[in-house]
Motif scaffolding. Sequence first.
Motif, PDB file in Angstrom:
ATOM      1  N   GLN A  13     -58.549 -61.308  37.993  1.00  0.00           N
ATOM      2  CA  GLN A  13     -57.866 -60.538  39.047  1.00  0.00           C
ATOM      3  C   GLN A  13     -56.416 -60.264  38.677  1.00  0.00           C
ATOM      4  O   GLN A  13     -55.901 -59.162  38.882  1.00  0.00           O
ATOM      5  N   GLY A  14     -55.767 -61.275  38.103  1.00  0.00           N
ATOM      6  CA  GLY A  14     -54.363 -61.120  37.719  1.00  0.00           C
ATOM      7  C   GLY A  14     -54.201 -60.041  36.676  1.00  0.00           C
ATOM      8  O   GLY A  14     -53.358 -59.149  36.804  1.00  0.00           O
ATOM      9  N   VAL A  15     -55.039 -60.103  35.636  1.00  0.00           N
ATOM     10  CA  VAL A  15     -54.944 -59.098  34.581  1.00  0.00           C
ATOM     11  C   VAL A  15     -55.250 -57.721  35.160  1.00  0.00           C
ATOM     12  O   VAL A  15     -54.598 -56.728  34.819  1.00  0.00           O
ATOM     13  N   SER A  17     -54.621 -56.668  38.148  1.00  0.00           N
ATOM     14  CA  SER A  17     -53.475 -56.139  38.898  1.00  0.00           C
ATOM     15  C   SER A  17     -52.415 -55.594  37.945  1.00  0.00           C
ATOM     16  O   SER A  17     -51.744 -54.614  38.251  1.00  0.00           O
ATOM     17  N   LEU A  18     -52.296 -56.251  36.769  1.00  0.00           N
ATOM     18  CA  LEU A  18     -51.318 -55.741  35.801  1.00  0.00           C
ATOM     19  C   LEU A  18     -51.766 -54.394  35.250  1.00  0.00           C
ATOM     20  O   LEU A  18     -50.970 -53.475  35.087  1.00  0.00           O
ATOM     21  N   LYS A  20     -53.591 -52.237  36.710  1.00  0.00           N
ATOM     22  CA  LYS A  20     -53.438 -51.212  37.736  1.00  0.00           C
ATOM     23  C   LYS A  20     -52.023 -50.612  37.695  1.00  0.00           C
ATOM     24  O   LYS A  20     -51.840 -49.394  37.785  1.00  0.00           O
ATOM     25  N   GLY A  21     -51.037 -51.501  37.530  1.00  0.00           N
ATOM     26  CA  GLY A  21     -49.664 -51.011  37.411  1.00  0.00           C
ATOM     27  C   GLY A  21     -49.482 -50.203  36.146  1.00  0.00           C
ATOM     28  O   GLY A  21     -48.821 -49.166  36.141  1.00  0.00           O
ATOM     29  N   MET A  22     -50.115 -50.684  35.052  1.00  0.00           N
ATOM     30  CA  MET A  22     -49.980 -49.974  33.776  1.00  0.00           C
ATOM     31  C   MET A  22     -50.575 -48.578  33.858  1.00  0.00           C
ATOM     32  O   MET A  22     -50.114 -47.649  33.195  1.00  0.00           O
ATOM     33  N   VAL A  24     -50.481 -46.534  36.285  1.00  0.00           N
ATOM     34  CA  VAL A  24     -49.505 -45.601  36.847  1.00  0.00           C
ATOM     35  C   VAL A  24     -48.516 -45.164  35.776  1.00  0.00           C
ATOM     36  O   VAL A  24     -48.266 -43.968  35.582  1.00  0.00           O
TER      37      VAL A  24
ATOM     38  N   ILE B 197     -47.706 -50.853  41.433  1.00  0.00           N
ATOM     39  CA  ILE B 197     -46.813 -51.402  40.410  1.00  0.00           C
ATOM     40  C   ILE B 197     -46.303 -52.775  40.817  1.00  0.00           C
ATOM     41  O   ILE B 197     -46.307 -53.708  40.031  1.00  0.00           O
ATOM     42  N   GLY B 200     -48.937 -55.444  44.268  1.00  0.00           N
ATOM     43  CA  GLY B 200     -50.169 -56.097  43.843  1.00  0.00           C
ATOM     44  C   GLY B 200     -50.010 -56.909  42.579  1.00  0.00           C
ATOM     45  O   GLY B 200     -50.878 -57.709  42.235  1.00  0.00           O
ATOM     46  N   ASN B 201     -48.900 -56.734  41.905  1.00  0.00           N
ATOM     47  CA  ASN B 201     -48.690 -57.371  40.607  1.00  0.00           C
ATOM     48  C   ASN B 201     -48.727 -58.892  40.727  1.00  0.00           C
ATOM     49  O   ASN B 201     -48.043 -59.486  41.550  1.00  0.00           O
ATOM     50  N   VAL B 202     -49.547 -59.504  39.876  1.00  0.00           N
ATOM     51  CA  VAL B 202     -49.787 -60.942  40.030  1.00  0.00           C
ATOM     52  C   VAL B 202     -48.528 -61.758  39.774  1.00  0.00           C
ATOM     53  O   VAL B 202     -48.258 -62.741  40.472  1.00  0.00           O
ATOM     54  N   ILE B 203     -47.711 -61.325  38.823  1.00  0.00           N
ATOM     55  CA  ILE B 203     -46.492 -62.086  38.525  1.00  0.00           C
ATOM     56  C   ILE B 203     -45.541 -62.008  39.714  1.00  0.00           C
ATOM     57  O   ILE B 203     -44.963 -63.011  40.146  1.00  0.00           O
TER      58      ILE B 203
END
Lengths: 159, 374
Positions: A13-15, A17-18, A20-22, A24, B197, B200-203
């Motif tokens: 899930q963490g990867v 979410s990253l 998903k940002g990438m 964009v 961005i 939702g970002n896990v960090i």
Amino acid sequence: MNSIIQYFKEIIQGVGSLLKGMRVTNRYFFSPGKIVTQKYPNNRKDLVMFERFKGEVVMPHNESNEHKCTGCGICEINCPNGTIEVISKTIITEDGKKKRVIDKHIYRLGMCTFCALCVKTCPSNALAFSQEFEHAVFNRALLIKTLNKPGSQLMKGVE
Amino acid sequence: MEEIIKEVVIDEQEEYTINMGPQHPSTHGVLRLVVSLKGEIVKNIEPHIGYIHRGIEKMCESITYPQIIHLTDRMDYLSAAINNEAVCLAVEKALEVEIPDRIKIIRTIISELTRIQSHQLFWASYGMDMGGQTCFFYGLRDREKVLDIFEETTGGRMIVSYNCPGGLMYDIHPNFQKRVKEFIKYFRGVLWEYDAILSGNVIFRERTIGIGRLKLEDAISYGITGPSGRASGFSCDIRKQEPYSAYDRVKFNEVLYTEGDTYHRYLARIEEMRESMNIIDQLIDNIPEGPYFVKMKPVIKLPEGEYFQRVETARGELDVFIKSDGNKNPYRVKFRSPNFVNLGVLNHISKDFKIADLIAIAGSLDFVIPDIDR
Ligand code: SF4
Ligand code: SF4
């Protein structure tokens, strides 16, 4: 067992979410048509500011070097920080009357806070804002400007 | 010789003090925090303020009411138009002038646009505080569109000086409605990127969820208003409680959370942007025709007495108190600025967190330093 599944699930899930940002950022990376930055100062020639933009206070003159300022000093009273100084002199007109006219309209650009009170309150609409925004100079004294041009006169019909 | 060179032993149990600021990227201005640390744990924070104190309240005593407006721009520069409105409303209340609907509605739209651009900048700089450079560019890209709207109508980008006692400095630009609608349409389309961005970002979530929790009781007793207070469940929106301008005729939700941690303070601001867009939607087509100012006397003199006005800026409650002795200058002006009050809680909520969390907590309170110092 459950905790191990939970552990891996969280990693995925963490990867996710990253990524998903990438997604964009990648979209903008591959479609540069959406780039909004301007290449100032290279685009100086076709850079148009909005007409109301408060660049600096100026006194518009017409072709025959006439302005509308009567030297009443209302702008000086309304300016909150002493940016404007109106120096007037008394002249004797042709028909022998004494008349107060403006000698110098001093404007200190370095002190102006662009509140627009002078432009708004001038009873004869003698002041306006120019769209100039590149104000940097090497000498501070250059920021003290005289708004009425040398040899200029009061426009006919303005009292 | 040997006596002079002694080994310096750092006692790990001992507290030591460091300065954060006055020049530190995450304080967003000249704020100095003296932080006592035990290892990496924050034990005490002592804010030192006043680095850009300009004496605005004192200055107000020697200038006239229309001139005060331009000084309020320079307190919370990201809520400039709302600060202007606060003083104008107080003066109008004192003179008992009836303000036409057109002015009220335009003021409300400008205020909400101000709120949106302020939260956009918050999102941009908060992302950067947390190590995400991209956010800054995306946030400023969208904010630029609001600033263009301001520039076209008011002539200023941040420092708008748009309201004046009795109305507005200029009428809205003929393009205003079209541009605002375009912006709302555009911004609705890109707001999901903000969530993708950062929210939702896990960090980011790991660094903010559960950090710097502010309880409801504490929010009330410290007087924390604005999105920071509402994230703790403190219903403090002046737009709802004491509607001014055109807020009584629009429907919107007060964004309330109960968690009160850093993440929800952040989320409250994102949600508020959506609410602000709803408010603008309801008003933008209903601007009635009419004059954009009420004719006032050339010299405005308030009758003797005390006048008070509350408004909701992008960061919380701004109160203006004017005491007049009947002259053209006020006798005393007092601003209750939201940032100054919100700063007070920083020590309380960041105690026993790591120093890196302090950046996250201070960022989520969204300080504007000139508003603290005035
Ligand atoms: S600029 Fe206008 S207000 Fe100022 S002295 Fe001239 S006429 Fe009067
Ligand atoms: S814009 Fe304001 S500060 Fe500048 S000269 Fe005019 S009145 Fe003075």
